[in-house]
Scaffold this motif. Structure first.
Motif, PDB file in Angstrom:
ATOM      1  N   ALA A 252     -12.311  11.726  15.295  1.00  0.00           N
ATOM      2  CA  ALA A 252     -11.541  12.475  14.301  1.00  0.00           C
ATOM      3  C   ALA A 252     -10.288  13.035  14.947  1.00  0.00           C
ATOM      4  N   ASP A 253      -9.282  13.240  14.118  1.00  0.00           N
ATOM      5  CA  ASP A 253      -8.038  13.856  14.600  1.00  0.00           C
ATOM      6  C   ASP A 253      -7.905  15.306  14.159  1.00  0.00           C
ATOM      7  N   ARG A 254      -8.440  15.613  12.989  1.00  0.00           N
ATOM      8  CA  ARG A 254      -8.488  17.014  12.542  1.00  0.00           C
ATOM      9  C   ARG A 254      -9.645  17.143  11.556  1.00  0.00           C
ATOM     10  N   ILE A 255     -10.415  18.186  11.736  1.00  0.00           N
ATOM     11  CA  ILE A 255     -11.511  18.463  10.805  1.00  0.00           C
ATOM     12  C   ILE A 255     -11.221  19.816  10.175  1.00  0.00           C
ATOM     13  N   ALA A 256     -11.131  19.818   8.847  1.00  0.00           N
ATOM     14  CA  ALA A 256     -10.775  21.043   8.128  1.00  0.00           C
ATOM     15  C   ALA A 256     -12.003  21.954   7.981  1.00  0.00           C
ATOM     16  N   ALA A 262      -9.930  13.972   9.085  1.00  0.00           N
ATOM     17  CA  ALA A 262      -8.786  13.050   9.202  1.00  0.00           C
ATOM     18  C   ALA A 262      -9.036  12.181  10.425  1.00  0.00           C
ATOM     19  N   ASN A 263      -8.932  10.881  10.241  1.00  0.00           N
ATOM     20  CA  ASN A 263      -9.051   9.954  11.379  1.00  0.00           C
ATOM     21  C   ASN A 263      -8.168   8.747  11.068  1.00  0.00           C
ATOM     22  N   LYS A 264      -8.091   7.839  12.007  1.00  0.00           N
ATOM     23  CA  LYS A 264      -7.220   6.660  11.876  1.00  0.00           C
ATOM     24  C   LYS A 264      -7.349   6.010  10.511  1.00  0.00           C
ATOM     25  N   VAL A 265      -6.210   5.640   9.934  1.00  0.00           N
ATOM     26  CA  VAL A 265      -6.213   5.014   8.610  1.00  0.00           C
ATOM     27  C   VAL A 265      -7.172   3.821   8.625  1.00  0.00           C
ATOM     28  N   VAL A 284     -17.837  11.951  15.468  1.00  0.00           N
ATOM     29  CA  VAL A 284     -18.088  12.585  16.780  1.00  0.00           C
ATOM     30  C   VAL A 284     -16.760  13.184  17.251  1.00  0.00           C
ATOM     31  N   ALA A 285     -16.747  14.486  17.467  1.00  0.00           N
ATOM     32  CA  ALA A 285     -15.476  15.134  17.852  1.00  0.00           C
ATOM     33  C   ALA A 285     -15.733  16.427  18.606  1.00  0.00           C
ATOM     34  N   PRO A 286     -14.913  16.710  19.622  1.00  0.00           N
ATOM     35  CA  PRO A 286     -15.047  18.007  20.295  1.00  0.00           C
ATOM     36  C   PRO A 286     -14.545  19.127  19.378  1.00  0.00           C
ATOM     37  N   TRP A 287     -14.947  20.346  19.674  1.00  0.00           N
ATOM     38  CA  TRP A 287     -14.566  21.450  18.784  1.00  0.00           C
ATOM     39  C   TRP A 287     -13.043  21.654  18.734  1.00  0.00           C
ATOM     40  N   THR A 288     -12.326  21.186  19.740  1.00  0.00           N
ATOM     41  CA  THR A 288     -10.858  21.311  19.735  1.00  0.00           C
ATOM     42  C   THR A 288     -10.223  20.523  18.581  1.00  0.00           C
ATOM     43  N   THR A 289     -11.003  19.648  17.938  1.00  0.00           N
ATOM     44  CA  THR A 289     -10.490  18.870  16.803  1.00  0.00           C
ATOM     45  C   THR A 289     -10.686  19.624  15.491  1.00  0.00           C
ATOM     46  N   VAL A 290     -11.528  20.643  15.520  1.00  0.00           N
ATOM     47  CA  VAL A 290     -11.820  21.399  14.292  1.00  0.00           C
ATOM     48  C   VAL A 290     -10.765  22.487  14.128  1.00  0.00           C
TER      49      VAL A 290
END
Ligand code: MRU
Length: 363
Positions: A252-256, A262-265, A284-290
């Protein structure tokens, strides 16, 4: 855990496969530099890009020489440290770095972390450049630690759903060592399955327009000697229909705050397919993506990139001259389509705003 200012080639691994040097801080006599593995040239060429200032790094971020959400955060933090160590305007450098790409939450977080450390040291009369570098190194190390935890948790989930192993995982874009302080996000789960002898196949979406799957994930999978198969993005539907996918695992690139991802199109169509075919869809994403400051999916800024990336493939023009192209770099998957969100702080299943808030409080 290794000091990632000078990560050992094997990253502590015992399989003899060296870690990919995605990014490293170096201090030659001419002054500190940030050295990047130029991802635009992979897999044909493993060449380095040496950044001596933040503006070179901003250009590298925009061109995707350095990319992927967690690594963007790490690069941004080192960029602040570089500006500080070289005596540039740190305020200006931090703003340029944070704004280089809009969607990955990690970039802003990484830049802010190094900048806050710089400001605090400055206010206390300490060595502000050293403080920024310490912050960048800490983020680099923590990302490696998060990656290891996520890999273990992600594999445990897959094993729960398919106790005998033999996992057939479909993934999209590139989420391995090239985007991480460690072994990545989604890819690290597949790698853990491979090491445990429980990966039957990694299905790799080519990921048009820039082919991060074909160029980068296939390269990483081949290095690891994993059983993988590349497919055109549009072939995913028939793969599901044939019953060949046990789980979709993506980064993921951003989790609201509401759990929108949001992830790659091309990720959202996979989530829709997965739901239709009753296949788990795992993020699967580190908390820095949230980013709990972004309330929902509609509030996520999706980067729009040059149409040329669609009308050309690897520099070859594939559409009539003057063709207009639609080129969002990311799409947004609503939380109700996500079976599980795996982070180093815990696993959410189902993914809800309440769950995100609970993990946010678990710093
Ligand atoms: O445009 P990119 O290549 O930076 O996009 C990367 C992705 O979309 C990855 O899937 C995402 O950053 C998660 S990787 C850890």
């Amino acid at each position: 855990m290794a000091d990632h200012g000078a990560r050992p080639d094997d990253g502590g691994r015992t399989d003899g496969i060296p870690m990919i040097p995605a990014l490293r801080w170096d201090e030659p006599p001419e002054g500190p530099v940030l050295v990047l593995l130029d991802q635009t040239r992979l897999p044909a060429e493993e060449s380095e890009l040496v950044c001596t200032d933040a503006s070179a790094l901003v250009a590298a971020i925009r061109s995707l020489a350095v990319r992927g959400a967690p690594l963007l955060g790490i690069a941004g933090a080192y960029g602040v440290a570089l500006a500080a160590a070289r005596g540039f305007d740190v305020e200006q450098a931090a703003a340029a770095l944070a704004g280089a790409r809009p969607t990955a939450a990690n970039l802003e977080t990484g830049v802010r972390r190094a900048k806050d450390a710089y400001d605090a040291a400055l206010a206390a009369g300490g060595d502000a450049a050293a403080a920024a570098l310490r912050a960048a190194r800490a983020l680099h190390r923590e990302d490696a630690e998060a990656s290891a935890v996520m890999a273990e948790r992600g594999l445990a989930l897959l094993d729960e759903w398919r106790p005998g192993g033999g996992h057939r995982i479909l993934t999209h874009c590139n989420t391995g060592e090239l985007v991480s302080g460690g072994e990545g996000t989604a890819f690290a789960v597949a790698l853990a399955a491979h090491r445990a002898g429980r990966l039957r196949r990694l299905w790799v979406d080519e990921t048009r327009p820039l082919l991060q799957g074909a160029r980068l994930t296939a390269w990483e999978a081949a290095r690891q000697r994993m059983a993988y198969t590349l497919l055109a993005d549009d072939a995913a539907g028939s793969l599901f229909a044939a019953g060949e996918v046990d789980a979709v695992v993506v980064g993921a690139d951003r989790i609201a705050a509401d759990g929108s991802v949001a992830n790659k199109v091309g990720t959202y169509p996979l989530a829709v397919l997965a739901r239709y075919h009753h296949v788990p869809f795992v993020v699967v994403a580190p908390w820095t993506t949230v980013d709990v400051g972004t309330p929902d999916g509609a509030s996520i800024e999706v980067e729009q990139r040059a149409g040329r990336e669609v009308t050309e493939i690897g520099g070859a023009v594939v559409a009539p001259l003057g063709t207009q192209a639609y080129n969002p770099a990311f799409d947004v998957t609503p939380p109700e389509l996500v079976t599980a969100l795996v982070t180093e702080r815990g696993v959410l299943s189902p993914v809800t705003a309440e769950g995100v808030a609970t993990l946010e409080g678990r710093a």
